[in-house]
Scaffold this motif. Structure first.
Motif, PDB file in Angstrom:
ATOM      1  N   ARG A  94       0.830  -1.213   0.000  1.00 30.26           N
ATOM      2  CA  ARG A  94       0.000   0.000   0.000  1.00 30.26           C
ATOM      3  C   ARG A  94       0.866   1.266   0.000  1.00 30.26           C
ATOM      4  O   ARG A  94       0.601   2.241   0.698  1.00 30.26           O
ATOM      5  N   PHE A  95       1.916   1.228  -0.819  1.00 30.46           N
ATOM      6  CA  PHE A  95       2.786   2.393  -0.960  1.00 30.46           C
ATOM      7  C   PHE A  95       1.996   3.532  -1.608  1.00 30.46           C
ATOM      8  O   PHE A  95       1.138   3.305  -2.454  1.00 30.46           O
ATOM      9  N   ASN A  96       2.334   4.766  -1.232  1.00 29.07           N
ATOM     10  CA  ASN A  96       1.570   5.894  -1.783  1.00 29.07           C
ATOM     11  C   ASN A  96       2.200   6.523  -3.018  1.00 29.07           C
ATOM     12  O   ASN A  96       1.654   7.472  -3.569  1.00 29.07           O
ATOM     13  N   TYR A  97       3.331   5.990  -3.500  1.00 29.88           N
ATOM     14  CA  TYR A  97       3.951   6.494  -4.731  1.00 29.88           C
ATOM     15  C   TYR A  97       3.841   5.488  -5.892  1.00 29.88           C
ATOM     16  O   TYR A  97       4.326   5.769  -6.980  1.00 29.88           O
ATOM     17  N   VAL A  98       3.233   4.330  -5.653  1.00 28.85           N
ATOM     18  CA  VAL A  98       3.300   3.211  -6.609  1.00 28.85           C
ATOM     19  C   VAL A  98       1.924   2.895  -7.193  1.00 28.85           C
ATOM     20  O   VAL A  98       0.935   2.776  -6.459  1.00 28.85           O
ATOM     21  N   PHE A  99       1.888   2.721  -8.541  1.00 28.95           N
ATOM     22  CA  PHE A  99       0.640   2.426  -9.245  1.00 28.95           C
ATOM     23  C   PHE A  99       0.889   1.353 -10.299  1.00 28.95           C
ATOM     24  O   PHE A  99       1.980   1.251 -10.843  1.00 28.95           O
ATOM     25  N   ARG A 100      -0.129   0.570 -10.573  1.00 30.69           N
ATOM     26  CA  ARG A 100      -0.035  -0.398 -11.669  1.00 30.69           C
ATOM     27  C   ARG A 100      -1.107  -0.112 -12.716  1.00 30.69           C
ATOM     28  O   ARG A 100      -2.207   0.352 -12.381  1.00 30.69           O
ATOM     29  N   MET A 101      -0.771  -0.398 -13.993  1.00 29.55           N
ATOM     30  CA  MET A 101      -1.696  -0.144 -15.088  1.00 29.55           C
ATOM     31  C   MET A 101      -2.451  -1.394 -15.522  1.00 29.55           C
ATOM     32  O   MET A 101      -3.547  -1.296 -16.084  1.00 29.55           O
ATOM     33  N   THR A 102      -1.862  -2.563 -15.316  1.00 28.37           N
ATOM     34  CA  THR A 102      -2.485  -3.830 -15.714  1.00 28.37           C
ATOM     35  C   THR A 102      -3.080  -4.506 -14.491  1.00 28.37           C
ATOM     36  O   THR A 102      -2.444  -4.523 -13.435  1.00 28.37           O
ATOM     37  N   PRO A 103      -4.289  -5.059 -14.583  1.00 26.11           N
ATOM     38  CA  PRO A 103      -4.866  -5.763 -13.435  1.00 26.11           C
ATOM     39  C   PRO A 103      -3.927  -6.834 -12.895  1.00 26.11           C
ATOM     40  O   PRO A 103      -3.117  -7.394 -13.641  1.00 26.11           O
ATOM     41  N   ASN A 104      -4.037  -7.136 -11.607  1.00 23.33           N
ATOM     42  CA  ASN A 104      -3.139  -8.123 -11.006  1.00 23.33           C
ATOM     43  C   ASN A 104      -3.516  -9.553 -11.392  1.00 23.33           C
ATOM     44  O   ASN A 104      -4.554  -9.782 -12.036  1.00 23.33           O
ATOM     45  N   ASN A 105      -2.678 -10.501 -11.005  1.00 19.76           N
ATOM     46  CA  ASN A 105      -2.863 -11.898 -11.423  1.00 19.76           C
ATOM     47  C   ASN A 105      -4.210 -12.473 -10.996  1.00 19.76           C
ATOM     48  O   ASN A 105      -4.815 -13.262 -11.723  1.00 19.76           O
ATOM     49  N   LYS A 106      -4.671 -12.086  -9.825  1.00 25.03           N
ATOM     50  CA  LYS A 106      -5.962 -12.591  -9.344  1.00 25.03           C
ATOM     51  C   LYS A 106      -7.099 -12.108 -10.236  1.00 25.03           C
ATOM     52  O   LYS A 106      -7.993 -12.878 -10.600  1.00 25.03           O
ATOM     53  N   ALA A 107      -7.058 -10.831 -10.612  1.00 22.08           N
ATOM     54  CA  ALA A 107      -8.100 -10.265 -11.475  1.00 22.08           C
ATOM     55  C   ALA A 107      -8.033 -10.862 -12.878  1.00 22.08           C
ATOM     56  O   ALA A 107      -9.072 -11.134 -13.505  1.00 22.08           O
ATOM     57  N   ILE A 108      -6.810 -11.078 -13.385  1.00 29.29           N
ATOM     58  CA  ILE A 108      -6.641 -11.672 -14.710  1.00 29.29           C
ATOM     59  C   ILE A 108      -7.225 -13.081 -14.729  1.00 29.29           C
ATOM     60  O   ILE A 108      -7.991 -13.448 -15.631  1.00 29.29           O
ATOM     61  N   ALA A 109      -6.867 -13.880 -13.715  1.00 30.57           N
ATOM     62  CA  ALA A 109      -7.338 -15.267 -13.651  1.00 30.57           C
ATOM     63  C   ALA A 109      -8.860 -15.330 -13.549  1.00 30.57           C
ATOM     64  O   ALA A 109      -9.504 -16.203 -14.151  1.00 30.57           O
ATOM     65  N   LYS A 110      -9.443 -14.402 -12.813  1.00 29.61           N
ATOM     66  CA  LYS A 110     -10.901 -14.393 -12.659  1.00 29.61           C
ATOM     67  C   LYS A 110     -11.588 -14.130 -13.997  1.00 29.61           C
ATOM     68  O   LYS A 110     -12.600 -14.779 -14.321  1.00 29.61           O
ATOM     69  N   GLN A 111     -11.037 -13.199 -14.784  1.00 28.38           N
ATOM     70  CA  GLN A 111     -11.629 -12.918 -16.087  1.00 28.38           C
ATOM     71  C   GLN A 111     -11.431 -14.081 -17.059  1.00 28.38           C
ATOM     72  O   GLN A 111     -12.316 -14.377 -17.871  1.00 28.38           O
ATOM     73  N   LEU A 112     -10.290 -14.746 -16.971  1.00 22.57           N
ATOM     74  CA  LEU A 112     -10.050 -15.911 -17.825  1.00 22.57           C
ATOM     75  C   LEU A 112     -11.001 -17.047 -17.468  1.00 22.57           C
ATOM     76  O   LEU A 112     -11.506 -17.754 -18.355  1.00 22.57           O
ATOM     77  N   ALA A 113     -11.257 -17.241 -16.185  1.00 17.93           N
ATOM     78  CA  ALA A 113     -12.195 -18.275 -15.751  1.00 17.93           C
ATOM     79  C   ALA A 113     -13.603 -17.961 -16.263  1.00 17.93           C
ATOM     80  O   ALA A 113     -14.324 -18.851 -16.735  1.00 17.93           O
ATOM     81  N   SER A 114     -13.988 -16.690 -16.197  1.00 18.02           N
ATOM     82  CA  SER A 114     -15.308 -16.286 -16.701  1.00 18.02           C
ATOM     83  C   SER A 114     -15.415 -16.530 -18.204  1.00 18.02           C
ATOM     84  O   SER A 114     -16.468 -16.951 -18.706  1.00 18.02           O
ATOM     85  N   TYR A 115     -14.327 -16.264 -18.911  1.00 20.99           N
ATOM     86  CA  TYR A 115     -14.315 -16.519 -20.353  1.00 20.99           C
ATOM     87  C   TYR A 115     -14.528 -18.009 -20.634  1.00 20.99           C
ATOM     88  O   TYR A 115     -15.307 -18.379 -21.526  1.00 20.99           O
ATOM     89  N   CYS A 116     -13.833 -18.861 -19.872  1.00 22.32           N
ATOM     90  CA  CYS A 116     -13.972 -20.308 -20.060  1.00 22.32           C
ATOM     91  C   CYS A 116     -15.394 -20.771 -19.756  1.00 22.32           C
ATOM     92  O   CYS A 116     -15.944 -21.639 -20.449  1.00 22.32           O
ATOM     93  N   HIS A 117     -16.014 -20.192 -18.728  1.00 17.22           N
ATOM     94  CA  HIS A 117     -17.407 -20.525 -18.419  1.00 17.22           C
ATOM     95  C   HIS A 117     -18.314 -20.139 -19.583  1.00 17.22           C
ATOM     96  O   HIS A 117     -19.214 -20.897 -19.985  1.00 17.22           O
ATOM     97  N   LYS A 118     -18.067 -18.958 -20.127  1.00 13.54           N
ATOM     98  CA  LYS A 118     -18.883 -18.472 -21.243  1.00 13.54           C
ATOM     99  C   LYS A 118     -18.742 -19.380 -22.468  1.00 13.54           C
ATOM    100  O   LYS A 118     -19.710 -19.611 -23.196  1.00 13.54           O
ATOM    101  N   LYS A 119     -17.537 -19.893 -22.692  1.00 12.17           N
ATOM    102  CA  LYS A 119     -17.300 -20.782 -23.832  1.00 12.17           C
ATOM    103  C   LYS A 119     -17.849 -22.180 -23.598  1.00 12.17           C
ATOM    104  O   LYS A 119     -17.899 -22.994 -24.524  1.00 12.17           O
ATOM    105  N   GLY A 120     -18.262 -22.472 -22.385  1.00 15.37           N
ATOM    106  CA  GLY A 120     -18.824 -23.775 -22.081  1.00 15.37           C
ATOM    107  C   GLY A 120     -17.784 -24.841 -21.759  1.00 15.37           C
ATOM    108  O   GLY A 120     -18.100 -26.041 -21.781  1.00 15.37           O
ATOM    109  N   TYR A 121     -16.569 -24.435 -21.435  1.00 12.19           N
ATOM    110  CA  TYR A 121     -15.529 -25.402 -21.070  1.00 12.19           C
ATOM    111  C   TYR A 121     -15.816 -25.941 -19.669  1.00 12.19           C
ATOM    112  O   TYR A 121     -15.951 -25.182 -18.710  1.00 12.19           O
TER     113      TYR A 121
END
Length: 524
Positions: A213-240
């Motif tokens: 929780r540093f106050n000078y640091v920012f990220r532009m890309t979602p973190n690994n947990k958020a990425i994995a969650k969206q990938l899982a949702s994509y797989c659900h949508k595809k019916g895997y």
């Protein structure tokens, strides 16, 4: 206090407190063994060095340097007169292993645009116009030494810390962008935090980057947990229903695999069978070259339980090797990877096989923040400018590099200051702004707020993109870095007529609206 290796900065207290602690330690441990005594001596040495070189001095010098330049330009605006003091450029560090990389070119293009428009913090509409401060880049490619595969992780991080400290040693550096991998960005972030430098990590996805929780640091890309969650949702949508997970034994691979597992597997009710399942979960060392054992296990899984897709969490080079070997063995299931696979190496392997539409009906997919086909004006303008400047198409690294500068400039302009803590504070609380790779707004810990990925795949000789929910791609009200769209010296959020043309402004003609103009009280 955050625990970290000795090569990282250590926050310091006042020298008198350190001296008192040293005396207490010396008196307490007079009878210690030689080994323990040496450890205490080492600790005392670190404390003494820390006391002699507190990081507050670095922060103060950086803040004072920025403040001095801010005051010079403010005086010019207020008095309308030139001052004898020289107007220093705003210095931004760029940490990337290759100076000719797409990322650096994106950074340079954004910088050129801003400088061509007069820089930052000026007042072009004043009489006479007050020019702004130009941006100056310091590109540091020292991390190319870390590409040596024979180096240990610690050795690679030592290289990164050296690069970060080179920026920290320059009091004119107010912000840094870059450090491609998380194993680089995380230790670098600690250096920037203690030296008071605003840091934007465009590509780091490791959860540890913002855990402090540093106050000078920012990220532009979602973190690994958020990425994995969206990938899982994509797989659900595809019916895997059945998935194989293959991942490297690295922090990156393990975080993605664990998060994907928990997001993909749906817990059934007492009377139901599992709706989704992981039929095979295997990890491997990052330097592995022979994947024949994995192919044997894939064959067994295919025979015993079958599966719909392969989720892979590793670097692009290794993913390409596994993909190639699996195709050679006759597997036709799609590969589902994280954003790190949006890379030429991986796509070359995919293109070789998935050019066949009849055989590969289900396409391998990689999430990306940069959709080159989206009919979004800011994105298409960037693509055209980049092609005109460099003669080839930009990739997502180029777009992220471009956006990182625009976001920093957005913070500078809205803060009306180049002091790093002001820039960081402004970025943390600002409303969303629109960039090439989407909307940007940050959480209190520096994580980017919810960002939806485009799912990229190769079909009929070209890349296509699939969206999970179009409403998530609605545009922000203003573009990053452009807080005064019509250049009338009234910020967009305070301007009743933010879209006037130069001709309309010169003639006093304003667009029709139910509002009235704060400048002349007339309708516009």
């Amino acid at each position: 206090m955050v625990a970290h290796p000795l090569w990282l900065p250590i926050p310091c207290g006042c020298p008198s407190l350190v001296v008192a602690l040293v005396v207490a330690l010396s008196n307490r441990y007079k009878q210690m063994t030689t080994e323990k005594s040496l450890k205490i001596i080492g600790l005392i040495t670190v404390l003494l060095i820390c006391a002699c070189n507190p990081y507050d001095d670095s922060k103060t010098e950086r803040t004072d340097t920025a403040k001095e330049s801010d005051l010079i330009i403010a005086e010019r605006i207020n008095t309308g007169k030139e001052t004898t003091q020289e107007l220093e450029p705003v210095v931004i560090g760029v940490a990337w292993a290759n100076e000719d990389a797409h990322f650096v070119k994106g950074v340079q293009l954004a910088t050129k645009e801003i400088n061509d428009e007069g820089g930052v913090l000026g007042k072009p509409c004043a009489d006479p116009p007050v020019p702004g401060r130009l941006l100056e880049l310091i590109v540091e490619d020292g991390e190319k030494k870390a590409l040596n595969s024979s180096l240990t992780l610690r050795q690679k991080q030592d290289i990164t810390v050296k690069v970060a400290r080179s920026f920290a040693a320059n009091p004119r550096v107010v912000a840094v962008t870059g450090h491609r991998s998380s194993y680089q960005a995380v230790p670098a972030s600690i250096v920037y935090q203690f030296h008071g430098i605003a840091f934007i990590a465009p590509t780091s996805t490791n959860l540890n980057l913002t855990d402090h929780r540093f106050n000078y640091v920012f990220r532009m890309t979602p973190n690994n947990k958020a990425i994995a969650k969206q990938l899982a949702s994509y797989c659900h949508k595809k019916g895997y229903k059945k998935i194989v997970i293959l991942h490297s034994k690295s922090s990156y691979g393990s975080q993605l695999a664990d998060s994907f597992f928990s997001s993909f597997v749906k817990k059934p009710t007492e009377k139901e069978e599992p709706q989704t399942k992981i039929v095979l979960l295997r990890s491997f060392f990052s330097k592995k070259k022979d994947f024949s054992d994995l192919m044997v296990e894939l064959k067994a899984a295919k025979k015993n339980d079958d599966f719909d897709a392969i989720f892979i969490a590793t670097g692009a080079d290794m993913a390409a090797m596994i993909y190639q070997e699996s195709r050679d063995m006759g597997f036709k299931e799609p590969f589902i990877g994280a954003e790190g696979l949006d890379n030429l190496k991986f796509w070359e392997a995919v293109k070789e096989w998935e050019i066949s539409e009849e055989v590969f009906t289900e396409k391998s997919v990689v999430p990306t923040l940069f959709n080159t086909t989206a009919k979004v004006p800011i994105s298409q303008t960037f693509i055209e400018k980049f092609k005109k400047q460099y003669g080839f198409e930009p990739d997502h690294y180029a777009a992220l590099g471009y956006d990182s500068i625009k976001i920093l400039v957005h913070g500078i302009k809205k803060a009306n200051s180049t002091r790093p803590f002001k820039i960081a504070e402004t970025l943390r609380y600002m409303p969303a702004c629109q960039a090439v790779t989407g909307k940007y707004q940050f959480k209190m810990d520096g994580d980017v707020r919810t960002r939806k990925f485009h799912f990229k795949f190769f079909r009929q000789g070209k890349f296509e993109y699939e969206e999970t929910d179009f409403k998530d791609f609605l545009l922000a009200q203003q573009d990053c870095g452009n807080i005064d769209k019509d250049k009338d010296c009234i910020p967009n959020d305070k301007d009743a007529c933010p879209d006037n043309t130069k001709e309309e402004i010169s003639k006093g003609v304003y667009q029709k609206s139910k509002h009235t103009s704060p400048r002349n009280g007339k309708g516009h």
